[in-house]
Design an enzyme around this catalytic site. Structure first.
Site, mmCIF file in Angstrom:
data_model
loop_
_atom_site.group_PDB
_atom_site.id
_atom_site.type_symbol
_atom_site.label_atom_id
_atom_site.label_comp_id
_atom_site.label_asym_id
_atom_site.label_seq_id
_atom_site.Cartn_x
_atom_site.Cartn_y
_atom_site.Cartn_z
ATOM 1 N N TRP A 130 0.815 -1.066 -0.089
ATOM 2 C CA TRP A 130 -0.165 0.047 0.032
ATOM 3 C C TRP A 130 0.867 1.254 -0.135
ATOM 4 O O TRP A 130 1.778 1.382 0.878
ATOM 5 C CB TRP A 130 -0.868 0.100 1.102
ATOM 6 C CG TRP A 130 -1.890 1.068 1.533
ATOM 7 C CD1 TRP A 130 -2.484 1.749 0.226
ATOM 8 C CD2 TRP A 130 -2.179 1.868 2.487
ATOM 9 N NE1 TRP A 130 -3.232 2.690 0.853
ATOM 10 C CE2 TRP A 130 -3.042 2.939 2.324
ATOM 11 C CE3 TRP A 130 -1.873 1.728 3.877
ATOM 12 C CZ2 TRP A 130 -3.592 3.886 3.127
ATOM 13 C CZ3 TRP A 130 -2.118 2.535 4.830
ATOM 14 C CH2 TRP A 130 -3.032 3.638 4.483
ATOM 15 N N ASP A 211 -0.615 -5.907 9.173
ATOM 16 C CA ASP A 211 -1.857 -5.050 8.776
ATOM 17 C C ASP A 211 -2.950 -5.564 8.457
ATOM 18 O O ASP A 211 -2.958 -6.411 7.477
ATOM 19 C CB ASP A 211 -1.154 -4.175 7.661
ATOM 20 C CG ASP A 211 -2.141 -2.807 7.280
ATOM 21 O OD1 ASP A 211 -3.175 -2.578 7.988
ATOM 22 O OD2 ASP A 211 -1.711 -2.163 6.434
ATOM 23 N N ALA A 213 -6.496 -4.531 7.317
ATOM 24 C CA ALA A 213 -7.395 -3.228 7.224
ATOM 25 C C ALA A 213 -8.953 -3.868 6.585
ATOM 26 O O ALA A 213 -9.794 -2.960 6.246
ATOM 27 C CB ALA A 213 -6.858 -2.318 6.222
HETATM 28 C C1 LMR Z 1 -6.688 2.733 -0.193
HETATM 29 O O1 LMR Z 1 -5.785 2.138 -0.349
HETATM 30 O O2 LMR Z 1 -7.295 3.169 -1.337
HETATM 31 C C2 LMR Z 1 -7.463 2.942 0.974
HETATM 32 O O3 LMR Z 1 -6.912 2.372 1.979
HETATM 33 C C3 LMR Z 1 -7.503 4.559 1.423
HETATM 34 C C4 LMR Z 1 -6.479 5.162 1.724
HETATM 35 O O4 LMR Z 1 -6.224 5.940 2.347
HETATM 36 O O5 LMR Z 1 -5.398 5.228 0.790
#
Ligand code: LMR
Length: 399
Positions: A130, A211, A213
């Site tokens: 991410w 993590d 989420a």
């Molecule tokens: C994403 O990956 O799009 C979500 O977790 C929102 C973000 O804050 O990036």
């Protein structure tokens, strides 16, 4: 003084969200930011949340501070949701939980406690991971390195390469793992693979920083927590950052938790005192509303049932969309195999097209996904699936 600052590029995901909002084209399709959408393209407040909020408004008598660890009832309830009732690390008193402003707050707090306990730590993150992991973790002073993860050929995980990389890490190296619904690729480990990773982490004495989420949006509330539960029952130390943004739809309420599992109850108490000090120095006390809502839902049998069903509906819809997208794509782009989309889990898939093709999809067809071709499958709808697949076919044929 501030004249010295150079403007910097906006965060990719947030930039895409703004660009989508500004696009007046009625055909636009938002596969960008990771927010669940229903078949009307809306992100409604969950029924369980609405009902818990109504009850909260009627019963709340003060807005006085709650405290630096947040709502104790929320923390305890999250422990049960994440680890499962009767988990050995809970019975042994080895877990300490701090409520945090969203999964981001939990990740930052986790990184800060790791840096405090092990200065100079290097955290090894999957390739890719991410985008916001980088500023969140390096902002706390951790160095980041990558390990191989996504296999672009199969749409799965390069498991042998991942294991080989872990095998080379020094003791006490931190490995960041996505519990389920890997963001950005949707490629998850099987339970068997998690057992192999555990054996290696144990033997090499690595510190897992997990993590989670998307609990509930992959294979189920329990199945998605499999890795956390397994690692916490077998290892002396684990750090887990958890978010309530997606599974409770509480995005803007910034609701999350950090769970730290230590070797003994005494170490857990010392860790908690450090977490409190760190949190106090960053946000002092977390926002209350979302945590109070989660507590209200999970501690009322009726509301909990409503929520469990709502999570199951979100999960079911995403899975159905995955299969429907593969079907449509097969029809419109028969030369290419998109079958991996149905095998992946959670909101995201790495679509596997070039940045130029992503941009072409955006500029010509108003379909938004991040430049690395991460798409939020939940942003598709029955009514735009065909348009999506046709647009992809056109872009692939042209470029
Ligand atoms: C994403 O990956 O799009 C979500 O977790 C929102 C973000 O804050 O990036």
């Amino acid at each position: 003084m501030f004249e010295r600052l150079e403007p910097i590029a906006v965060d990719t995901i947030l930039g895409l969200m703004a660009a989508y909002r500004a696009d007046p084209d009625p055909r636009k399709v938002d596969l960008g930011i990771g927010v669940y959408r229903n078949d009307r393209g809306e992100t409604p407040v969950l029924n369980a949340v609405q009902r818990a909020e109504t009850a909260l408004l009627a019963s709340q008598t003060t807005k006085a501070y709650v405290g630096p660890t947040g709502n104790p009832g929320f923390n305890q309830t999250m422990e049960l949701l994440v680890f499962g009732a009767g988990h050995p690390c809970l019975s042994a008193g080895r877990v300490r939980t701090v409520q945090a402003p969203g999964g981001c707050g939990a990740l930052r707090l986790g990184a800060e406690i790791i840096r405090t306990a092990f200065p100079g730590s290097v955290v090894h993150v999957p390739t890719p991971t991410w985008a916001n992991h980088t500023p969140l973790l390096s902002g706390a002073g951790l160095k980041l390195e990558n390990y191989p993860y996504f296999d672009a050929v199969t749409g799965g995980v390069q498991f042998s390469a991942m294991l080989a990389a872990f095998e080379r890490l020094p003791a006490a190296a931190v490995v960041l793992l996505h519990a389920s619904c890997h963001n950005p690729t949707g490629a998850d480990l099987s339970q068997e693979q998690w057992r192999e990773v555990l054996a290696l982490v144990k033997r090499r004495r690595l510190l897992p920083f997990i993590d989670m989420a998307y609990q509930g949006l992959g294979d189920g509330l329990d199945a998605d927590a499999f890795a956390i539960r397994l690692f916490s029952s077998e290892l002396p130390e684990v750090v887990c950052a958890v978010s309530c943004s997606k599974n409770f739809g509480l995005y803007r309420e910034r609701t999350g938790a950090l769970h730290v599992i230590t070797e003994s109850a005494a170490a857990a108490d010392a860790t908690l005192s450090n977490l409190v000090r760190i949190a106090r120095g960053i946000w002092s006390m977390p926002p209350d509303h979302g945590a109070a809502v989660v507590y209200g839902i999970l501690n009322d049998a009726g509301l909990r049932q409503v929520w469990v069903e709502e999570v199951a509906a979100m999960r079911g819809r995403i899975r159905a969309l995955r299969s429907a997208a593969v079907q449509q794509l097969q029809q419109h782009c028969p030369q290419r195999d998109f079958g991996f989309i149905a095998r992946q889990r959670g909101m995201f898939s790495y679509f596997g097209i070039s940045t130029a093709q992503v941009r072409e999809l955006r500029s010509r067809h108003h379909i938004y996904m991040t430049d690395d071709s991460r798409m939020n499958v939940a942003g598709l709808r029955q009514e735009n699936l065909e348009y999506f697949a046709r647009s992809v076919a056109e872009v692939l044929a042209r470029t």
